[in-house]
Design an enzyme around this catalytic site. Structure first.
Site, mmCIF file in Angstrom:
data_model
loop_
_atom_site.group_PDB
_atom_site.id
_atom_site.type_symbol
_atom_site.label_atom_id
_atom_site.label_comp_id
_atom_site.label_asym_id
_atom_site.label_seq_id
_atom_site.Cartn_x
_atom_site.Cartn_y
_atom_site.Cartn_z
ATOM 1 N N ASN A 13 0.887 -1.216 0.018
ATOM 2 C CA ASN A 13 0.059 0.139 0.069
ATOM 3 C C ASN A 13 0.877 1.371 -0.035
ATOM 4 O OD1 ASN A 13 -1.856 2.034 0.540
ATOM 5 N ND2 ASN A 13 -2.249 1.546 2.608
ATOM 6 N N TRP A 14 1.178 1.850 -1.171
ATOM 7 C CA TRP A 14 1.947 2.988 -1.365
ATOM 8 C C TRP A 14 1.479 4.175 -0.624
ATOM 9 C CZ3 TRP A 14 4.675 2.787 -6.691
ATOM 10 C CH2 TRP A 14 5.422 1.941 -6.893
ATOM 11 N N LYS A 15 0.369 4.396 -0.320
ATOM 12 C CA LYS A 15 -0.408 5.559 0.115
ATOM 13 C C LYS A 15 -0.312 6.540 -0.815
ATOM 14 C CE LYS A 15 -0.032 3.396 4.778
ATOM 15 N NZ LYS A 15 0.042 3.568 6.215
ATOM 16 N N HIS A 99 -9.377 1.559 4.434
ATOM 17 C CA HIS A 99 -8.307 1.955 5.159
ATOM 18 C C HIS A 99 -8.461 2.907 6.513
ATOM 19 C CE1 HIS A 99 -4.134 2.764 6.174
ATOM 20 N NE2 HIS A 99 -3.703 1.753 5.678
ATOM 21 N N GLU A 101 -7.078 5.316 7.312
ATOM 22 C CA GLU A 101 -6.788 6.372 7.301
ATOM 23 C C GLU A 101 -7.636 7.480 6.353
ATOM 24 O OE1 GLU A 101 -2.887 5.944 5.225
ATOM 25 O OE2 GLU A 101 -2.062 5.285 7.136
ATOM 26 N N GLU A 170 -5.779 -4.318 10.344
ATOM 27 C CA GLU A 170 -4.547 -3.460 10.745
ATOM 28 C C GLU A 170 -4.951 -2.682 11.976
ATOM 29 O OE1 GLU A 170 -2.399 -2.618 6.682
ATOM 30 O OE2 GLU A 170 -4.250 -0.987 6.975
ATOM 31 N N GLY A 176 2.212 2.430 10.618
ATOM 32 C CA GLY A 176 3.287 3.615 10.409
ATOM 33 C C GLY A 176 3.973 4.272 11.669
ATOM 34 N N SER A 216 3.217 -1.594 10.344
ATOM 35 C CA SER A 216 4.504 -1.899 10.530
ATOM 36 C C SER A 216 4.930 -3.257 10.374
ATOM 37 C CB SER A 216 4.946 -1.498 11.937
ATOM 38 O OG SER A 216 4.482 0.011 12.125
ATOM 39 N N GLY A 237 2.741 -0.770 4.216
ATOM 40 C CA GLY A 237 2.691 0.500 3.848
ATOM 41 C C GLY A 237 4.229 0.589 3.570
ATOM 42 N N GLY A 238 4.808 1.153 4.623
ATOM 43 C CA GLY A 238 6.327 1.674 4.542
ATOM 44 C C GLY A 238 7.292 0.791 3.896
HETATM 45 P P1 PGA Z 1 2.516 0.492 7.494
HETATM 46 O O1 PGA Z 1 1.299 0.706 7.010
HETATM 47 O O2 PGA Z 1 3.153 -0.784 7.071
HETATM 48 O O3 PGA Z 1 3.653 1.757 7.154
HETATM 49 O O4 PGA Z 1 2.628 0.429 9.023
HETATM 50 C C1 PGA Z 1 0.217 -0.366 6.755
HETATM 51 C C2 PGA Z 1 -0.924 0.047 6.212
HETATM 52 O O5 PGA Z 1 -1.178 1.331 6.534
HETATM 53 O O6 PGA Z 1 -1.641 -0.757 5.120
#
Ligand code: PGA
Length: 256
Positions: A13-15, A99, A101, A170, A176, A216, A237-238
């Site tokens: 997930n590149w956001k 998600h 976010e 999640e 993050g 994470s 994500g990251g």
């Molecule tokens: P993260 O993000 O791996 O950077 O914690 C995961 C996500 O939000 O899907």
């Protein structure tokens, strides 16, 4: 993981990261380190403007490209929004929905549900995200909260379509932050999600649904998380922004 009954899926997930040019660079690097042979399913969900570059680069590969959201409506006066059939036409296979976010921007369980139904009608694989906040965990209402998110998010999804849905657990406090859930904490919730699916759709379907962990997850902790029986992959994500790190997670999933 339980490869006998269900797919293992590693999804990035590149956001809101990377331009189309950077997407091309990433894909070139990722392709150059891709192992030969059998693979778990790999998805890269990227910003909408990066979808064409990602699809073009991965055309001859087994990597599926996805979006990070879609609108629930088929078309119309929704400035700035993107419909599910546009994503399909652009070459997407997956779409992340609900998600945390986006929920923080006001998306409700009902919105997520409408998007899941639209995605399925259009042939996209929805990756539906659920998760509790730190406060909810401390109050001891994690299971109750997630059960509600699952039930509302999947309302009206017919039996013949539910197998396409991927669920991502999640915990918001782990996204993050570097604070990964322990394998036991993650397994406990993923197992309870499977129990909810069993009650809704029966044992056979519950056994076949892929449930991912996200928050994470990285090349160091992936192996232990993926060793849990009800964790069938990761939403990353990251660590998905770096081709080498993302590949290490894919390799951890292929080893297990
Ligand atoms: P993260 O993000 O791996 O950077 O914690 C995961 C996500 O939000 O899907």
């Amino acid at each position: 993981m339980n490869r006998k009954y269900r797919k293992t899926v590693i999804a990035g997930n590149w956001k809101m990261n990377k331009t189309p040019s950077e997407t091309k660079e990433f894909m070139t690097e990722f392709k150059s380190i891709m192992p030969k042979g059998r693979w778990c399913d790999v998805a890269l969900c990227v910003p909408a403007v990066c979808i064409p570059a990602a699809v073009r680069a991965m055309r001859e590969t087994r990597i599926g490209i996805g979006a990070e959201n879609c609108n629930a409506n088929a078309s119309g006066a929704y400035t700035g929004e993107i419909a599910a059939n546009m994503l399909v036409d652009a070459g997407c296979k997956y779409v992340i929905l609900g998600h945390s976010e986006r929920r923080a921007m006001g998306e409700t369980n009902e919105d997520v549900n409408a998007k899941v139904l639209t995605a399925l009608e259009n042939g996209l694989v929805p990756i539906m995200c659920v998760g509790e906040s730190l406060e909810q965990r401390e109050q001891g209402i994690t299971e109750e909260w997630i059960t509600m998110q699952i039930k509302l998010g999947l309302a009206g999804v017919p039996e013949d379509k539910i197998r396409k849905v991927i669920i991502a657990y999640e915990p918001i406090w782990a996204i993050g932050t570097g604070l990964t859930a322990t394998p036991d904490q993650a397994e406990e919730v993923c197992e309870s999600i499977r129990t909810v699916i069993r009650k809704l759709y029966g044992a056979k379907i519950a056994r076949a649904i892929s449930i991912l962990y996200g928050g994470s997850m990285n090349e160091k902790n992936a192996y232990d998380l993926l060793a849990q029986p009800d964790i069938d992959g990761g939403l990353i994500g990251g660590a998905s922004l770096d081709a080498g790190k993302f590949m290490d997670i894919v390799n951890a999933a292929n080893q297990g």
